[in-house]
Design a protein around this motif. Structure first.
Motif, PDB file in Angstrom:
ATOM      1  N   ASN A 146     -14.105  -4.631  13.660  1.00  0.00           N
ATOM      2  CA  ASN A 146     -13.102  -5.098  14.380  1.00  0.00           C
ATOM      3  C   ASN A 146     -12.583  -3.984  16.073  1.00  0.00           C
TER       4      ASN A 146
ATOM      5  N   SER B  13     -10.176  -5.273  18.201  1.00  0.00           N
ATOM      6  CA  SER B  13      -9.009  -5.104  18.280  1.00  0.00           C
ATOM      7  C   SER B  13      -8.756  -3.955  17.235  1.00  0.00           C
ATOM      8  N   ARG B  14      -8.955  -4.039  15.996  1.00  0.00           N
ATOM      9  CA  ARG B  14      -8.379  -3.054  15.539  1.00  0.00           C
ATOM     10  C   ARG B  14      -8.333  -1.155  15.399  1.00  0.00           C
TER      11      ARG B  14
ATOM     12  N   GLY C  17      -9.345  -2.358   7.849  1.00  0.00           N
ATOM     13  CA  GLY C  17      -9.032  -3.141   8.518  1.00  0.00           C
ATOM     14  C   GLY C  17     -10.423  -2.996  10.020  1.00  0.00           C
ATOM     15  N   VAL C  18     -10.775  -1.354  10.437  1.00  0.00           N
ATOM     16  CA  VAL C  18     -11.749  -1.105  10.791  1.00  0.00           C
ATOM     17  C   VAL C  18     -13.191  -1.602  10.681  1.00  0.00           C
TER      18      VAL C  18
END
Length: 287
Positions: free
Chosen positions: A80, A82-83, A114-115
């Protein structure tokens, strides 16, 4: 065509997203009683499966077990971005405020919530494949029930032929039964040193013959046998009708037994009951 309620099938399907394994098992039951064991991700398919069963089966306890195995589970990972960028910006702010603060390594960054994201399988494609697999398995199950039903029908027809033989035997015995009754009555009168007028003797014999007359029962037995044979050739579920006919056949066999005045007819009545019970046991498995 007669269908049994007993059958089993197992099918699998492989695709890029993984594999599906489905088992269907059915046994005899008075009504249609489905049971499902589905993965949580496919639980909403149960109403579709249930309706398909209702349209194609009338009776039986049906157990459906579906298992889903994802392809490359734990390997298809994406970052992700953006994360990760937000996390990097936050780390820069931390370093600006606390220059001596230790920074995480790459593995620690990947472990941050979340990464890393697991690639989601195409759930709609999996559901469509599961429905198609269920319908194929149901086709196979119904074919198995039809094959088993054909064997049951053959067994029942063998017993029907046996009933026909017993009915013919009793019909052939009727004149002998009447003559034996006449002889037995005359022997009893001779033992009592009694004598009846010819008209009275014939009246007594006629009364005994009426009590022992089983023509009506034999006719009904033949009628029920013919109806069972007709039902075996019908399309659709016939199990309940056949079960009712077994009750009627048993009723006539009991009446025949109660009217029996000689050992031969008693033996035939007993044999009829055995044949009827054998059919009844088989019919419990017919849809």
């Amino acid at each position: 065509m007669v269908h049994s309620m007993t059958a089993f099938t197992r099918l699998s399907r492989d695709a890029a997203w993984g594999s599906l394994h489905l088992e269907l098992r059915s046994v005899n039951q008075r009504y249609l009683e489905p049971h499902f064991r589905l993965p949580d991700s496919l639980r909403d398919l149960e109403p579709t499966f249930r309706e398909t069963l209702r349209r194609r089966l009338a009776r039986g306890k049906v157990e459906c077990s579906l298992r889903f195995e994802s392809a490359g589970e734990g390997e298809a990972l994406t970052i992700n971005r953006s994360r990760l960028a937000a996390l990097g910006f936050a780390l820069q702010q931390v370093r600006a405020e606390i220059p001596d603060a230790p920074m995480p390594d790459a593995l620690a960054l990947l472990d941050h919530p979340g990464v890393v994201e697991a690639a989601e399988p195409d759930l709609e494609a999996i559901k469509a494949a599961a429905v198609a697999l269920f319908e194929a398995a149901l086709d196979d199950l119904i074919e198995g029930r039809a094959r088993e039903g054909a064997k049951l029908a053959e067994l029942i027809r063998d017993r029907l032929a046996g009933i026909g033989e017993q009915v013919a035997t009793v019909r052939g015995l009727l004149p002998t039964i009447l003559e034996r009754q006449r002889s037995q009555l005359q022997e009893r009168l001779a033992a009592l040193q009694a004598e009846l007028a010819p008209q009275r003797l014939e009246a007594e014999i006629a009364l005994l013959a009426q009590k022992a007359d089983v023509d009506e029962e034999l006719d009904r037995l033949e009628t029920h046998v013919a109806e069972v044979e007709r039902q075996l050739s019908q399309q659709g579920p016939v199990g309940r009708r056949l079960d009712f006919l077994m009750q009627e056949l048993n009723r006539e066999a009991n009446t025949l037994s109660s009217k029996s005045v000689v050992a031969e007819t008693t033996r035939c009545a007993v044999e009829l009951k055995v044949l009827i019970e054998q059919m009844r046991e088989q019919i419990q498995n017919i849809e």
